[in-house]
Design an enzyme around this catalytic site. Structure first.
Site, PDB file in Angstrom:
ATOM      1  CG  HIS A 172      42.102  46.983  40.946  1.00 44.06           C
ATOM      2  ND1 HIS A 172      40.949  46.560  40.328  1.00 44.06           N
ATOM      3  CD2 HIS A 172      43.111  46.718  40.071  1.00 44.06           C
ATOM      4  CE1 HIS A 172      41.236  46.077  39.129  1.00 44.06           C
ATOM      5  NE2 HIS A 172      42.542  46.150  38.941  1.00 44.06           N
ATOM      6  CB  CYS A 173      38.312  44.326  44.830  1.00 42.29           C
ATOM      7  SG  CYS A 173      37.594  45.731  45.695  1.00 42.29           S
ATOM      8  CB  ALA A 174      34.542  44.543  41.579  1.00 49.96           C
TER       9      ALA A 174
END
Length: 477
Positions: A25-27
Protein backbone atom coordinates in the site's frame (compact mmCIF):
# COMPACT_ATOMS: atom_id res chain seq x y z
CA UNK A 1 -15.57 1.54 11.08
CA UNK A 2 -15.06 -2.21 11.30
CA UNK A 3 -11.79 -2.50 9.37
CA UNK A 4 -11.71 -6.29 9.62
CA UNK A 5 -15.14 -6.54 8.02
CA UNK A 6 -14.17 -4.08 5.26
CA UNK A 7 -10.97 -6.05 4.60
CA UNK A 8 -12.95 -9.30 4.40
CA UNK A 9 -15.36 -7.69 1.92
CA UNK A 10 -12.48 -6.39 -0.24
CA UNK A 11 -10.81 -9.81 -0.31
CA UNK A 12 -14.11 -11.43 -1.27
CA UNK A 13 -14.74 -8.85 -4.03
CA UNK A 14 -11.30 -9.34 -5.63
CA UNK A 15 -11.74 -13.09 -5.96
CA UNK A 16 -10.52 -14.34 -2.58
CA UNK A 17 -7.05 -14.58 -1.11
CA UNK A 18 -6.19 -17.31 -3.64
CA UNK A 19 -6.36 -14.63 -6.36
CA UNK A 20 -3.67 -12.44 -4.74
CA UNK A 21 -0.01 -12.64 -5.77
CA UNK A 22 1.35 -9.67 -3.82
CA UNK A 23 0.02 -6.88 -1.61
CA UNK A 24 1.35 -3.47 -0.63
CA UNK A 25 0.00 0.00 0.00
CA UNK A 26 0.99 3.61 -0.47
CA UNK A 27 -0.34 6.72 1.31
CA UNK A 28 -3.87 6.38 -0.07
CA UNK A 29 -4.20 3.12 -2.05
CA UNK A 30 -4.00 -0.64 -1.76
CA UNK A 31 -1.65 -1.89 -4.48
CA UNK A 32 -2.41 -5.49 -5.41
CA UNK A 33 -0.99 -7.91 -7.97
CA UNK A 34 -3.83 -10.29 -8.84
CA UNK A 35 -3.62 -13.60 -10.66
CA UNK A 36 -6.81 -12.91 -12.62
CA UNK A 37 -8.34 -9.42 -12.62
CA UNK A 38 -11.44 -10.69 -14.42
CA UNK A 39 -12.53 -12.25 -11.10
CA UNK A 40 -12.88 -8.80 -9.50
CA UNK A 41 -16.47 -7.78 -8.72
CA UNK A 42 -16.32 -4.04 -9.45
CA UNK A 43 -19.90 -3.40 -8.30
CA UNK A 44 -19.33 -5.07 -4.94
CA UNK A 45 -16.12 -3.10 -4.41
CA UNK A 46 -17.73 0.22 -5.36
CA UNK A 47 -20.53 -0.30 -2.84
CA UNK A 48 -18.13 -0.75 0.09
CA UNK A 49 -18.05 2.21 2.45
CA UNK A 50 -14.27 2.27 2.68
CA UNK A 51 -13.57 2.12 -1.08
CA UNK A 52 -13.32 5.49 -2.86
CA UNK A 53 -12.41 4.13 -6.29
CA UNK A 54 -10.46 1.48 -8.18
CA UNK A 55 -8.28 1.24 -11.27
CA UNK A 56 -5.81 -1.10 -12.93
CA UNK A 57 -2.49 0.13 -14.28
CA UNK A 58 0.92 -1.37 -15.03
CA UNK A 59 -0.12 -4.85 -13.90
CA UNK A 60 -1.33 -3.56 -10.50
CA UNK A 61 -4.92 -3.39 -9.29
CA UNK A 62 -5.19 -0.34 -7.06
CA UNK A 63 -8.01 0.40 -4.60
CA UNK A 64 -8.34 4.01 -3.43
CA UNK A 65 -9.17 4.11 0.29
CA UNK A 66 -7.67 7.29 1.68
CA UNK A 67 -4.92 8.54 3.94
CA UNK A 68 -4.99 7.23 7.52
CA UNK A 69 -7.45 4.46 6.67
CA UNK A 70 -5.57 2.47 4.05
CA UNK A 71 -2.93 1.22 6.50
CA UNK A 72 -5.60 -0.04 8.94
CA UNK A 73 -7.44 -1.95 6.22
CA UNK A 74 -4.11 -3.28 4.91
CA UNK A 75 -3.13 -4.58 8.35
CA UNK A 76 -6.37 -6.56 8.55
CA UNK A 77 -5.82 -7.91 5.02
CA UNK A 78 -2.38 -9.16 6.03
CA UNK A 79 -3.89 -11.09 8.95
CA UNK A 80 -6.75 -12.52 6.87
CA UNK A 81 -4.67 -13.60 3.87
CA UNK A 82 -1.51 -14.67 5.71
CA UNK A 83 0.51 -12.72 3.14
CA UNK A 84 3.33 -10.43 4.20
CA UNK A 85 3.56 -6.90 2.89
CA UNK A 86 5.64 -6.72 -0.27
CA UNK A 87 8.11 -3.90 -0.90
CA UNK A 88 7.48 -1.48 -3.77
CA UNK A 89 10.18 -3.18 -5.84
CA UNK A 90 8.71 -6.65 -5.20
CA UNK A 91 5.27 -5.48 -6.27
CA UNK A 92 6.79 -3.91 -9.39
CA UNK A 93 8.64 -7.14 -10.20
CA UNK A 94 5.46 -9.18 -9.80
CA UNK A 95 3.33 -6.78 -11.82
CA UNK A 96 5.96 -6.58 -14.59
CA UNK A 97 5.40 -10.25 -15.38
CA UNK A 98 1.89 -9.38 -16.55
CA UNK A 99 2.98 -6.65 -18.98
CA UNK A 100 3.41 -6.92 -22.76
CA UNK A 101 6.70 -5.76 -24.39
CA UNK A 102 5.45 -2.22 -25.06
CA UNK A 103 4.19 -1.83 -21.50
CA UNK A 104 7.51 -3.14 -20.18
CA UNK A 105 9.39 -0.57 -22.29
CA UNK A 106 7.20 2.27 -21.02
CA UNK A 107 7.60 1.04 -17.44
CA UNK A 108 11.37 0.92 -17.91
CA UNK A 109 11.39 4.58 -18.99
CA UNK A 110 9.14 5.46 -16.07
CA UNK A 111 11.42 3.66 -13.60
CA UNK A 112 14.40 5.65 -14.90
CA UNK A 113 12.86 9.12 -15.17
CA UNK A 114 10.37 9.29 -12.30
CA UNK A 115 13.11 9.31 -9.60
CA UNK A 116 14.90 12.25 -11.25
CA UNK A 117 11.76 14.34 -11.88
CA UNK A 118 12.16 16.34 -8.62
CA UNK A 119 15.58 17.57 -9.73
CA UNK A 120 14.30 18.47 -13.20
CA UNK A 121 11.19 20.16 -11.79
CA UNK A 122 13.30 22.18 -9.32
CA UNK A 123 15.61 23.34 -12.11
CA UNK A 124 12.70 24.01 -14.42
CA UNK A 125 10.75 26.11 -11.94
CA UNK A 126 13.89 28.10 -11.11
CA UNK A 127 14.26 28.66 -14.85
CA UNK A 128 10.68 29.95 -14.89
CA UNK A 129 11.48 32.31 -12.01
CA UNK A 130 14.55 33.57 -13.87
CA UNK A 131 12.43 34.22 -16.95
CA UNK A 132 9.95 36.22 -14.87
CA UNK A 133 12.82 38.44 -13.69
CA UNK A 134 14.38 38.84 -17.15
CA UNK A 135 11.32 38.94 -19.45
CA UNK A 136 10.57 42.27 -21.06
CA UNK A 137 7.05 43.77 -21.14
CA UNK A 138 5.92 41.64 -18.21
CA UNK A 139 6.12 44.33 -15.52
CA UNK A 140 7.36 47.33 -17.52
CA UNK A 141 7.09 48.47 -21.17
CA UNK A 142 10.08 47.27 -23.22
CA UNK A 143 12.03 46.55 -20.04
CA UNK A 144 12.54 43.61 -17.72
CA UNK A 145 12.25 43.64 -13.94
CA UNK A 146 16.02 43.50 -13.40
CA UNK A 147 16.64 46.26 -15.97
CA UNK A 148 14.52 48.57 -13.86
CA UNK A 149 15.75 47.15 -10.53
CA UNK A 150 19.37 46.30 -11.32
CA UNK A 151 20.07 45.50 -7.65
CA UNK A 152 18.41 42.14 -8.37
CA UNK A 153 20.56 41.31 -11.42
CA UNK A 154 23.03 39.31 -9.30
CA UNK A 155 20.17 37.28 -7.84
CA UNK A 156 18.82 36.58 -11.34
CA UNK A 157 22.27 35.43 -12.48
CA UNK A 158 22.54 33.12 -9.47
CA UNK A 159 19.09 31.65 -10.10
CA UNK A 160 20.03 31.07 -13.75
CA UNK A 161 23.06 28.98 -12.68
CA UNK A 162 20.92 26.98 -10.24
CA UNK A 163 18.25 26.42 -12.92
CA UNK A 164 20.60 25.24 -15.67
CA UNK A 165 22.61 22.79 -13.56
CA UNK A 166 20.14 19.84 -13.70
CA UNK A 167 19.95 20.13 -17.50
CA UNK A 168 23.66 20.69 -18.16
CA UNK A 169 24.46 17.65 -16.00
CA UNK A 170 21.38 15.68 -17.03
CA UNK A 171 23.49 12.69 -18.19
CA UNK A 172 24.81 12.32 -14.61
CA UNK A 173 21.25 12.07 -13.22
CA UNK A 174 20.09 9.70 -15.96
CA UNK A 175 23.28 7.64 -15.78
CA UNK A 176 22.79 7.03 -12.04
CA UNK A 177 19.11 6.12 -12.39
CA UNK A 178 19.45 4.08 -15.61
CA UNK A 179 22.45 2.02 -14.50
CA UNK A 180 20.58 1.12 -11.30
CA UNK A 181 17.47 0.18 -13.31
CA UNK A 182 19.49 -2.04 -15.68
CA UNK A 183 21.10 -3.92 -12.80
CA UNK A 184 24.48 -2.17 -12.73
CA UNK A 185 26.27 0.01 -10.21
CA UNK A 186 24.47 3.37 -10.00
CA UNK A 187 27.68 5.24 -9.16
CA UNK A 188 29.41 3.88 -12.26
CA UNK A 189 26.41 5.19 -14.21
CA UNK A 190 26.90 8.61 -12.63
CA UNK A 191 30.63 8.49 -13.45
CA UNK A 192 29.79 7.68 -17.08
CA UNK A 193 27.43 10.67 -17.14
CA UNK A 194 30.24 12.87 -15.80
CA UNK A 195 32.53 11.68 -18.59
CA UNK A 196 29.93 12.68 -21.19
CA UNK A 197 29.79 16.27 -19.88
CA UNK A 198 33.47 16.69 -18.95
CA UNK A 199 34.59 20.35 -19.32
CA UNK A 200 37.53 19.30 -21.55
CA UNK A 201 35.01 18.34 -24.23
CA UNK A 202 33.41 20.78 -26.64
CA UNK A 203 30.08 21.94 -25.18
CA UNK A 204 27.25 19.87 -26.68
CA UNK A 205 25.02 22.95 -26.92
CA UNK A 206 27.62 24.71 -29.11
CA UNK A 207 28.26 21.71 -31.37
CA UNK A 208 25.36 22.18 -33.87
CA UNK A 209 26.22 25.85 -34.36
CA UNK A 210 29.92 25.01 -34.84
CA UNK A 211 28.98 22.44 -37.49
CA UNK A 212 26.74 24.92 -39.28
CA UNK A 213 29.54 27.51 -39.37
CA UNK A 214 32.07 24.96 -40.59
CA UNK A 215 34.29 25.40 -37.54
CA UNK A 216 36.90 22.78 -36.69
CA UNK A 217 35.68 20.18 -34.18
CA UNK A 218 38.35 18.90 -31.73
CA UNK A 219 39.11 15.18 -32.09
CA UNK A 220 41.08 12.34 -30.53
CA UNK A 221 43.46 10.82 -33.11
CA UNK A 222 44.96 7.38 -32.46
CA UNK A 223 45.43 4.07 -34.32
CA UNK A 224 43.93 5.65 -37.42
CA UNK A 225 40.73 6.57 -35.58
CA UNK A 226 39.31 10.08 -35.37
CA UNK A 227 36.78 10.47 -32.55
CA UNK A 228 35.08 13.82 -31.90
CA UNK A 229 35.64 15.37 -28.48
CA UNK A 230 32.09 16.63 -28.07
CA UNK A 231 30.02 16.57 -24.88
CA UNK A 232 26.42 15.45 -24.43
CA UNK A 233 24.98 18.20 -22.24
CA UNK A 234 21.18 18.03 -22.07
CA UNK A 235 21.07 14.79 -24.12
CA UNK A 236 18.87 11.85 -23.15
CA UNK A 237 19.30 9.03 -25.67
CA UNK A 238 23.14 8.73 -25.58
CA UNK A 239 23.33 8.19 -21.82
CA UNK A 240 20.30 5.86 -21.83
CA UNK A 241 21.91 3.50 -24.34
CA UNK A 242 25.37 3.89 -22.79
CA UNK A 243 24.02 3.05 -19.31
CA UNK A 244 22.47 -0.14 -20.67
CA UNK A 245 25.79 -1.15 -22.24
CA UNK A 246 27.63 -0.26 -19.02
CA UNK A 247 25.33 -2.38 -16.83
CA UNK A 248 25.51 -5.40 -19.14
CA UNK A 249 29.31 -5.18 -19.42
CA UNK A 250 29.62 -4.88 -15.65
CA UNK A 251 27.40 -7.93 -15.08
CA UNK A 252 29.38 -9.88 -17.71
CA UNK A 253 32.78 -8.94 -16.27
CA UNK A 254 31.72 -9.92 -12.75
CA UNK A 255 30.93 -13.43 -14.01
CA UNK A 256 34.39 -14.04 -15.50
CA UNK A 257 36.80 -11.94 -13.41
CA UNK A 258 38.12 -13.66 -10.24
CA UNK A 259 36.64 -12.26 -7.04
CA UNK A 260 40.08 -11.15 -5.85
CA UNK A 261 40.38 -8.80 -8.85
CA UNK A 262 36.68 -7.95 -9.25
CA UNK A 263 36.68 -4.62 -7.37
CA UNK A 264 39.77 -3.50 -9.29
CA UNK A 265 39.13 -4.64 -12.86
CA UNK A 266 35.33 -4.65 -13.25
CA UNK A 267 34.77 -0.89 -12.76
CA UNK A 268 37.90 -0.06 -14.80
CA UNK A 269 37.00 -2.22 -17.80
CA UNK A 270 33.28 -1.36 -17.67
CA UNK A 271 33.85 2.38 -17.70
CA UNK A 272 36.67 2.31 -20.26
CA UNK A 273 34.95 0.15 -22.86
CA UNK A 274 31.54 1.79 -22.43
CA UNK A 275 32.96 5.32 -22.70
CA UNK A 276 35.05 4.35 -25.74
CA UNK A 277 32.07 2.74 -27.51
CA UNK A 278 29.88 5.72 -26.63
CA UNK A 279 32.20 8.39 -28.06
CA UNK A 280 33.14 6.25 -31.08
CA UNK A 281 29.69 5.10 -32.19
CA UNK A 282 26.74 5.10 -29.76
CA UNK A 283 26.93 8.80 -28.91
CA UNK A 284 27.03 10.24 -32.46
CA UNK A 285 24.25 7.90 -33.64
CA UNK A 286 21.91 8.50 -30.70
CA UNK A 287 22.66 12.25 -30.70
CA UNK A 288 21.45 12.39 -34.30
CA UNK A 289 18.44 10.26 -33.37
CA UNK A 290 17.61 12.63 -30.52
CA UNK A 291 17.82 15.64 -32.84
CA UNK A 292 15.54 13.93 -35.37
CA UNK A 293 13.02 12.99 -32.68
CA UNK A 294 12.80 16.43 -31.08
CA UNK A 295 12.93 18.24 -34.44
CA UNK A 296 10.27 15.92 -35.87
CA UNK A 297 7.89 16.36 -32.94
CA UNK A 298 8.42 20.11 -32.90
CA UNK A 299 7.75 20.25 -36.66
CA UNK A 300 4.54 18.25 -36.24
CA UNK A 301 3.36 20.60 -33.51
CA UNK A 302 4.34 23.73 -35.43
CA UNK A 303 2.93 22.58 -38.78
CA UNK A 304 -0.08 20.70 -37.40
CA UNK A 305 -1.26 23.81 -35.61
CA UNK A 306 -4.74 23.76 -34.12
CA UNK A 307 -5.67 20.43 -35.73
CA UNK A 308 -2.57 18.71 -34.35
CA UNK A 309 -3.27 20.12 -30.89
CA UNK A 310 -6.91 19.03 -31.09
CA UNK A 311 -5.97 15.44 -31.95
CA UNK A 312 -3.29 15.25 -29.26
CA UNK A 313 -5.68 16.74 -26.70
CA UNK A 314 -8.40 14.23 -27.57
CA UNK A 315 -5.98 11.33 -27.30
CA UNK A 316 -4.11 12.36 -24.16
CA UNK A 317 -6.71 11.01 -21.71
CA UNK A 318 -6.89 7.57 -23.36
CA UNK A 319 -3.07 7.52 -23.48
CA UNK A 320 -2.97 8.07 -19.70
CA UNK A 321 -5.22 5.01 -19.22
CA UNK A 322 -2.65 2.83 -21.00
CA UNK A 323 0.24 4.35 -19.01
CA UNK A 324 2.00 5.34 -22.24
CA UNK A 325 2.18 8.96 -21.07
CA UNK A 326 5.18 8.00 -18.92
CA UNK A 327 7.20 7.63 -22.11
CA UNK A 328 6.68 11.36 -22.79
CA UNK A 329 8.99 12.24 -19.88
CA UNK A 330 12.08 11.38 -21.94
CA UNK A 331 10.84 13.49 -24.88
CA UNK A 332 9.84 16.43 -22.68
CA UNK A 333 13.21 16.41 -20.94
CA UNK A 334 14.97 16.61 -24.31
CA UNK A 335 12.74 19.44 -25.56
CA UNK A 336 13.16 21.50 -22.37
CA UNK A 337 16.90 20.85 -22.10
CA UNK A 338 17.27 22.35 -25.59
CA UNK A 339 14.80 25.22 -25.12
CA UNK A 340 16.98 27.63 -27.08
CA UNK A 341 16.39 25.49 -30.17
CA UNK A 342 12.96 23.95 -29.59
CA UNK A 343 11.30 26.80 -27.69
CA UNK A 344 10.29 24.35 -24.97
CA UNK A 345 7.86 21.46 -24.59
CA UNK A 346 4.40 21.44 -26.16
CA UNK A 347 3.52 18.21 -24.30
CA UNK A 348 3.30 19.82 -20.84
CA UNK A 349 0.60 22.40 -21.73
CA UNK A 350 -1.46 19.75 -23.53
CA UNK A 351 -1.17 17.49 -20.46
CA UNK A 352 -2.36 20.42 -18.36
CA UNK A 353 -5.41 20.88 -20.63
CA UNK A 354 -6.25 17.20 -20.19
CA UNK A 355 -5.83 17.34 -16.42
CA UNK A 356 -8.04 20.40 -15.84
CA UNK A 357 -10.65 18.99 -18.23
CA UNK A 358 -10.76 15.76 -16.21
CA UNK A 359 -11.20 17.86 -13.07
CA UNK A 360 -14.00 19.95 -14.57
CA UNK A 361 -15.85 16.85 -15.79
CA UNK A 362 -15.56 15.29 -12.33
CA UNK A 363 -16.93 18.42 -10.67
CA UNK A 364 -19.81 18.40 -13.17
CA UNK A 365 -20.49 14.80 -12.12
CA UNK A 366 -20.55 16.02 -8.50
CA UNK A 367 -23.61 18.17 -9.30
CA UNK A 368 -25.26 15.39 -11.31
CA UNK A 369 -24.99 12.19 -9.29
CA UNK A 370 -27.23 11.44 -6.32
CA UNK A 371 -25.03 8.84 -4.62
CA UNK A 372 -23.52 10.54 -1.54
CA UNK A 373 -20.39 8.38 -1.58
CA UNK A 374 -19.67 9.15 -5.23
CA UNK A 375 -20.33 12.84 -4.56
CA UNK A 376 -17.69 12.80 -1.84
CA UNK A 377 -15.17 11.17 -4.16
CA UNK A 378 -16.02 13.56 -7.03
CA UNK A 379 -15.57 16.73 -4.96
CA UNK A 380 -12.09 15.80 -3.70
CA UNK A 381 -10.95 14.14 -6.93
CA UNK A 382 -12.15 17.05 -9.09
CA UNK A 383 -10.11 19.60 -7.14
CA UNK A 384 -7.12 17.25 -7.14
CA UNK A 385 -7.30 16.94 -10.95
CA UNK A 386 -7.44 20.71 -11.39
CA UNK A 387 -4.18 20.80 -9.44
CA UNK A 388 -2.59 18.15 -11.67
CA UNK A 389 -3.34 14.76 -10.01
CA UNK A 390 -5.93 13.01 -12.18
CA UNK A 391 -5.94 9.31 -11.22
CA UNK A 392 -8.72 9.56 -8.56
CA UNK A 393 -10.89 11.64 -10.90
CA UNK A 394 -10.27 9.60 -14.02
CA UNK A 395 -10.50 6.11 -12.53
CA UNK A 396 -12.69 6.81 -9.54
CA UNK A 397 -15.42 8.83 -11.28
CA UNK A 398 -15.11 9.64 -14.98
CA UNK A 399 -14.45 6.18 -16.40
CA UNK A 400 -17.04 4.60 -14.11
CA UNK A 401 -19.78 6.97 -15.34
CA UNK A 402 -18.35 7.17 -18.90
CA UNK A 403 -20.07 10.40 -19.95
CA UNK A 404 -17.77 12.59 -17.78
CA UNK A 405 -14.76 10.96 -19.45
CA UNK A 406 -16.17 11.82 -22.87
CA UNK A 407 -16.76 15.37 -21.67
CA UNK A 408 -13.19 15.50 -20.37
CA UNK A 409 -11.53 14.42 -23.62
CA UNK A 410 -13.70 16.86 -25.62
CA UNK A 411 -12.71 19.67 -23.25
CA UNK A 412 -9.08 18.60 -23.44
CA UNK A 413 -9.20 18.65 -27.23
CA UNK A 414 -10.76 22.13 -27.28
CA UNK A 415 -8.18 23.57 -24.87
CA UNK A 416 -5.28 21.88 -26.66
CA UNK A 417 -6.56 23.16 -29.99
CA UNK A 418 -6.34 26.74 -28.72
CA UNK A 419 -2.89 26.47 -27.15
CA UNK A 420 -1.53 24.75 -30.26
CA UNK A 421 -2.91 27.54 -32.43
CA UNK A 422 -1.24 30.13 -30.17
CA UNK A 423 2.03 28.13 -29.90
CA UNK A 424 2.06 27.82 -26.10
CA UNK A 425 5.13 25.94 -24.82
CA UNK A 426 6.58 25.08 -21.42
CA UNK A 427 10.14 25.97 -20.52
CA UNK A 428 10.07 23.77 -17.40
CA UNK A 429 8.39 20.73 -15.93
CA UNK A 430 6.02 21.31 -13.05
CA UNK A 431 2.43 20.74 -11.98
CA UNK A 432 0.34 20.21 -15.12
CA UNK A 433 -2.75 22.03 -13.93
CA UNK A 434 -3.87 25.39 -12.60
CA UNK A 435 -0.48 26.18 -10.97
CA UNK A 436 1.36 25.22 -14.15
CA UNK A 437 1.55 28.75 -15.56
CA UNK A 438 4.94 29.27 -13.87
CA UNK A 439 6.35 26.53 -16.15
CA UNK A 440 5.08 28.32 -19.28
CA UNK A 441 7.08 30.90 -21.23
CA UNK A 442 6.07 34.26 -19.77
CA UNK A 443 4.80 35.62 -23.08
CA UNK A 444 2.27 32.77 -23.29
CA UNK A 445 0.73 33.02 -19.81
CA UNK A 446 -2.49 34.64 -21.04
CA UNK A 447 -3.00 32.07 -23.79
CA UNK A 448 -2.30 29.25 -21.32
CA UNK A 449 -4.96 30.62 -18.94
CA UNK A 450 -7.44 31.05 -21.82
CA UNK A 451 -6.74 27.47 -22.94
CA UNK A 452 -7.44 26.17 -19.44
CA UNK A 453 -10.65 28.18 -19.26
CA UNK A 454 -11.78 26.69 -22.57
CA UNK A 455 -10.93 23.14 -21.44
CA UNK A 456 -12.75 23.58 -18.11
CA UNK A 457 -15.89 25.19 -19.55
CA UNK A 458 -16.23 22.77 -22.49
CA UNK A 459 -15.64 19.69 -20.31
CA UNK A 460 -18.15 20.87 -17.70
CA UNK A 461 -20.86 21.77 -20.24
CA UNK A 462 -20.43 18.63 -22.38
CA UNK A 463 -20.61 16.43 -19.26
CA UNK A 464 -23.87 18.12 -18.17
CA UNK A 465 -25.36 17.77 -21.68
CA UNK A 466 -24.37 14.11 -22.00
CA UNK A 467 -25.81 13.31 -18.56
CA UNK A 468 -29.15 14.78 -19.55
CA UNK A 469 -29.18 12.88 -22.84
CA UNK A 470 -28.44 9.69 -20.91
CA UNK A 471 -31.26 10.42 -18.45
CA UNK A 472 -33.65 11.16 -21.34
CA UNK A 473 -32.79 7.86 -23.06
CA UNK A 474 -33.34 5.97 -19.80
CA UNK A 475 -36.78 7.58 -19.48
CA UNK A 476 -37.62 6.56 -23.05
CA UNK A 477 -36.70 2.97 -22.30
Amino acid sequence: MNYKKEAESIIDAIGGKENIDAIAHCATRLRLVLKDESKVDEDKLSNLEVVKGTFSTGGQYQIIIGSGTVNKVFNEMEKLTGLEASTSSEVKDQSSKKLNPIQKFVKMLSDIFVPIIPAIVAGGLLMGLNNILTAKNLFYDNQSFIEVHDQFSGLASMINVFANAPFVFLPVLIGFSAAKRFGGNAFLGAALGMILVHPSLMDGYEYPEALAKGEKIPTWEFFGLSIKMVGYQGQVLPILVASYILAKLEIGFRKVIPSTLDNLLTPLLSIFFTAFITFAAVGPITRSGGYLLSDGLTWLYESGGAIGGLLFGLLYGPIVITGMHHSFIAIETTLIADTAKTGGSFIFPIAAMSNVAQGAATLAAFFIVKNKKLKGVASAAGISALLGITEPAMFGVNLKLRYPFIGAIVGSGAGACYIAATKVKAIALGTAGLPGFISIATGSWLNYIIGMAIAIIVAFVVTIVLSRRKAYKELEN
